[in-house]
Write an enzyme that holds these catalytic residues in place. Structure first.
Site, PDB file in Angstrom:
ATOM      1  N   SER A   1       0.898  -1.146  -0.203  1.00 28.16           N
ATOM      2  CA  SER A   1      -0.023  -0.127   0.034  1.00 28.16           C
ATOM      3  C   SER A   1       0.816   1.373   0.287  1.00 28.16           C
ATOM      4  O   SER A   1       1.907   1.208   0.423  1.00 28.16           O
ATOM      5  CB  SER A   1      -0.829   0.053   1.261  1.00 28.16           C
ATOM      6  OG  SER A   1      -1.615   1.400   1.485  1.00 28.16           O
TER       7      SER A   1
ATOM      8  N   TYR B   1      -3.022   0.160  10.505  1.00 25.37           N
ATOM      9  CA  TYR B   1      -3.037  -0.471   8.924  1.00 25.37           C
ATOM     10  C   TYR B   1      -1.630  -0.027   8.009  1.00 25.37           C
ATOM     11  O   TYR B   1      -1.037  -0.835   7.397  1.00 25.37           O
ATOM     12  CB  TYR B   1      -4.237   0.003   8.231  1.00 25.37           C
ATOM     13  CG  TYR B   1      -4.417  -0.323   6.763  1.00 25.37           C
ATOM     14  CD1 TYR B   1      -4.796  -1.547   6.401  1.00 25.37           C
ATOM     15  CD2 TYR B   1      -4.091   0.588   5.780  1.00 25.37           C
ATOM     16  CE1 TYR B   1      -4.964  -2.015   5.082  1.00 25.37           C
ATOM     17  CE2 TYR B   1      -4.335   0.212   4.365  1.00 25.37           C
ATOM     18  CZ  TYR B   1      -4.727  -1.146   3.953  1.00 25.37           C
ATOM     19  OH  TYR B   1      -4.549  -1.419   2.877  1.00 25.37           O
TER      20      TYR B   1
END
Length: 279
Positions: free
Chosen positions: A162, A175
């Protein structure tokens, strides 16, 4: 869907976890259109089987399976079914992942906090544990099961990292840290399997619009929210990434002819977000 690259994956067995999601359902379809035999794995059995059935109606070779990427016994059971239905795994796409509201703050900065907001000090341990397990262990455990098929035959592993792995985004500390772990783990796997004819790479998608985040990015009138405007203002191409724009990189990185010397790479596909300093 028109494929961005004409790579022939005939008879290659591709296992895709998180296959009911926006990104990995598109990835699964791209491999199926490239003549691979695709195993779609997801905890949402109804949805993943529906995706598989739709692909079969197009004459594509695939099967949908319920699988829990955090349960090794579940993965072992699914692996046995895949061996019977499709054959040993040649390419593993580790796409299962996600965040949890319990691991998210309400404010970007602590000075904005008040009695009604969830701050860093209010983050729930169970939510943080869930995020790390889903993203990290949800990549490690499937790799332990399916990479064994590749030891004698060679193969490829592709993880989904990500933008958060490069620079953490505000509000989502767990996250961001978990995805940073995926990038690090990708390099570790690439080194570990370097002399076993198994390559391991990752893609780092930029900001996509999905059903899960649409309300966070757009107001009811279609205008961007404050957070969405900040994202776009810090993206040189000033737009979001489309899921189909990830497919060329995925098909390229998993091809042993085109990318035979590429391993340990985390490729940003982000409309320039990671390259821009904001100035």
């Amino acid at each position: 869907m028109s494929l961005p690259l004409n790579i022939d994956y005939t008879d290659k067995v591709v296992v895709v976890s998180g296959a009911a999601g926006l990104i990995c359902s598109a990835i699964a379809r791209s491999f199926a259109l490239s003549k691979a035999k695709v195993a779609l794995l997801d905890l949402n059995e109804e949805k993943v089987k529906k995706i598989a059935e739709d692909l079969k109606k197009e004459g594509l070779r695939c099967e949908g399976y319920k699988a829990n990427v955090l349960d090794k016994d579940s993965l072992i059971s699914v692996h046995k079914h895949i061996l019977e239905d499709l054959g040993p795994c040649d390419i593993l796409i580790n796409g299962a992942g996600g965040n949890n509201p319990k691991a998210t703050t309400d404010n970007e900065f602590h000075f904005e906090a008040n009695d009604d907001t969830k701050t860093f000090f209010d983050l729930d341990q169970s939510g943080i544990d869930f995020v790390f397990k889903l993203n990290f262990q949800g990549t490690l455990l499937p790799t332990q099961i399916f990479a064994k098929d590749m030891l004698e035959r060679g193969g490829c592993i592709l993880n989904i990292s990500s933008m958060n792995a490069y620079v953490p985004l505000t509000k989502i500390p767990a996250y961001s840290a978990a995805k940073a772990g995926i990038s690090n783990f990708t390099q570790w796997l690439a080194t570990y399997f370097a002399k076993s004819n198994i390559r391991c790479n990752a893609i780092a998608p930029g900001f996509l619009v999905s059903d899960q985040n649409r309300s966070l990015l757009f107001n009811e009138d279609g205008s961007p929210t404050k957070r969405s405007a900040k994202i776009l203002n810090n993206t040189p191409m000033h737009r979001f990434v489309d899921a189909d724009e990830l497919l060329g990189a995925v098909l390229f990185l998993c091809d042993d002819r085109s990318a035979s010397a590429i391993t340990g790479v985390v490729l940003p596909i982000d409309c320039g977000f990671s390259a821009y300093s904001g100035v």
